[in-house]
Motif scaffolding. Structure first.
Motif, short mmCIF file in Angstrom:
data_model
loop_
_atom_site.label_atom_id
_atom_site.label_comp_id
_atom_site.label_asym_id
_atom_site.label_seq_id
_atom_site.Cartn_x
_atom_site.Cartn_y
_atom_site.Cartn_z
N ARG A 229 0.84 -1.19 0.00
CA ARG A 229 0.00 0.00 0.00
C ARG A 229 0.88 1.25 0.00
O ARG A 229 2.00 1.24 0.52
N GLN A 230 0.37 2.31 -0.59
CA GLN A 230 1.10 3.58 -0.68
C GLN A 230 0.47 4.61 0.25
O GLN A 230 -0.75 4.68 0.35
N PRO A 231 1.23 5.44 0.93
CA PRO A 231 2.69 5.41 0.97
C PRO A 231 3.20 4.24 1.83
O PRO A 231 2.52 3.79 2.74
N VAL A 232 4.40 3.78 1.51
CA VAL A 232 4.97 2.62 2.19
C VAL A 232 5.57 3.06 3.53
O VAL A 232 6.31 4.03 3.60
N SER A 233 5.20 2.32 4.57
CA SER A 233 5.75 2.59 5.90
C SER A 233 6.25 1.28 6.49
O SER A 233 5.45 0.44 6.93
#
Length: 447
Positions: A229-233
């Motif tokens: 999923r964006q943004p990547v964390s």
């Protein structure tokens, strides 16, 4: 003026191939947990480990039988014809029927007790081996899953780069035709475009290979992994202390459990060997019925004899040709070997855990550096495009900036996937990896 037409035929072929791949893909993407559950029921290596565990548990129960009572039942029937010549000729026949039961219970057999304890250790060993096989399956599935995503990301980057280079090539041709650019710009753009086409073909093939590996692992065609999923964390590394991970490995790693169990089994084998000098005591009992029909060899009339007995058997070994002494020497040497194997396993696992921890740390630092590099590359590309428009930059500068940006984006995606798999490998190296550890990773995927 010389004209360099765009190679539209390869583009059309690539578009057709992409459409075919999209048509063959499943309608719903699979999460990492879904893929793992499918692989768990299909993977031959894991199924073999399950069967080996079941076989070892059955063998452990066999070893336990050495301290349990044994009971046997026997029956027989016979018919005898007898001819007597003296003093009076006599011909007669008689029958004999017997039924008996025998039982035995070990009272003092140290070797049998050691064998039963070895059976328990073998059962623990089977569970540790199965846990190690499960951890290996988790890592293999995760690696194959993210390998497909990484190959897919690389292909997307190459295609984006191809589109950008195609636009740059068209612009160079237009500028050449109107006399605002040299033929060098066009040829440089054409060469870069041809190179990107070759990279696209290589990326497509790499994606097919990675897809086949994942499909074979799961046993289903066209597995479609979910992207991040964006943004990547990315999750933080916890605990952040390398010594804590090493201590976990020394406490809980399945390979170390196996080595410790192997040492326990070797010590029990030494007890069995030393028990060869000790006496044995067994409780025995028997009960039998014998029917003589029409007499016997000693009597003329039918009879029925019932007999029962109970007792204790005591045996002391005296001399066995030095077999017992040499068995003790062999067991001592094997115990020393098991101790050395345990120490070697501890050192290897501690080193592997440290290496996995440092790998994850380095990977996370690399992700942060590549994220900064991505922003810098975007800024540099925009500056080069503007400079090209006003005439202070040449076409090759724009192409190089584009290549740098797309390569950075590709490296960033691969670094993120490597960190996610590296976290799982770190937990595997420390021996604490479980199927539940896939859930935090699964939560990072797009819904």
């Amino acid at each position: 003026m010389t004209s360099f037409p765009l190679p539209s035929a390869p583009i059309r072929l690539a578009a057709v191939a992409v459409c075919a791949l999209m048509a063959a893909a499943p309608l719903r993407a699979q999460s990492l947990l879904d893929v793992y559950e499918a692989a768990r029921g299909y993977d031959a290596s894991y199924q073999a480990a399950l069967a080996q565990r079941d076989a070892t548990l059955a063998r452990a129960e066999q070893a336990r039988a050495a301290i349990l009572p044994t009971v046997g039942v026997g029956a027989s029937a016979s018919r005898t014809a007898m001819e007597v010549n003296v003093p009076v000729p006599t011909d007669r026949a008689y029958g004999t029927q017997t039924l008996g039961i025998n039982a035995s219970q070990p009272l003092y057999r140290p070797a049998n007790l050691a064998t039963a304890e070895q059976g328990k250790k073998q059962a623990e060993l089977a569970e540790a081996q199965l846990l190690q096989a499960e951890q290996d399956l988790i890592v293999r599935v995760s690696q194959a899953y993210f390998d497909v995503l990484s190959a897919r990301e690389a292909l997307n980057v190459v295609r984006a780069q191809k589109a950008a280079v195609s636009e740059q090539l068209a612009a160079a041709k237009r500028n050449f035709e109107v006399g605002t650019a040299t033929i060098t710009d066009t040829r440089e753009a054409q060469a870069r475009y041809d190179l990107v086409l070759a990279q696209e073909l290589a990326s497509e093939n790499d994606l097919r290979v990675k897809q086949l590996a994942l499909d074979q692992l799961v046993g289903k065609p066209n597995i479609d992994p979910k992207p991040l999923r964006q943004p990547v964390s990315l999750p933080a590394l916890t605990p952040a202390n390398i010594d804590a991970w090493v201590q976990q490995a020394l406490d809980a790693h399945p390979a170390l459990r196996q080595a410790r169990i192997g040492l326990d089994v070797a010590r029990l084998e030494l007890k069995k060997a030393e028990a060869g000098h000790l006496p044995t005591v067994d409780l025995t009992a028997s009960y039998g019925v014998t029917r003589n029909i029409n007499g016997s060899s000693m009597s003329m009339g039918s009879s029925r004899v019932t007999a029962g007995s109970i007792g204790v058997n005591f045996a002391v070994p005296v001399f066995a040709g030095y077999a017992i002494q040499n068995r003790v020497k062999e067991a001592l040497a094997l115990e020393t070997k098991a101790q050395s194997d345990l120490e070697a396993a501890q050192r290897t696992i501690a080193q592997a855990t440290r290496a996995a921890f440092l790998g994850v740390q380095s990977g996370m630092a690399q992700v942060r550096a590549l994220e900064a590099a991505e922003q810098s590359s975007k800024t540099a590309l925009e500056a080069n495009q503007l400079g090209y428009q006003v005439g202070v930059r040449i076409n090759i500068d724009v192409l190089n900036a584009q290549s740098q940006l797309y390569q950075t984006q590709r490296d960033l995606a691969q670094a993120r996937y490597s960190v996610l798999v590296g976290n799982l490998k770190l937990r595997q190296a420390s021996g604490v990896l479980k199927a539940e550890d896939l859930q935090p990773v699964n939560a990072l995927l797009a819904p």
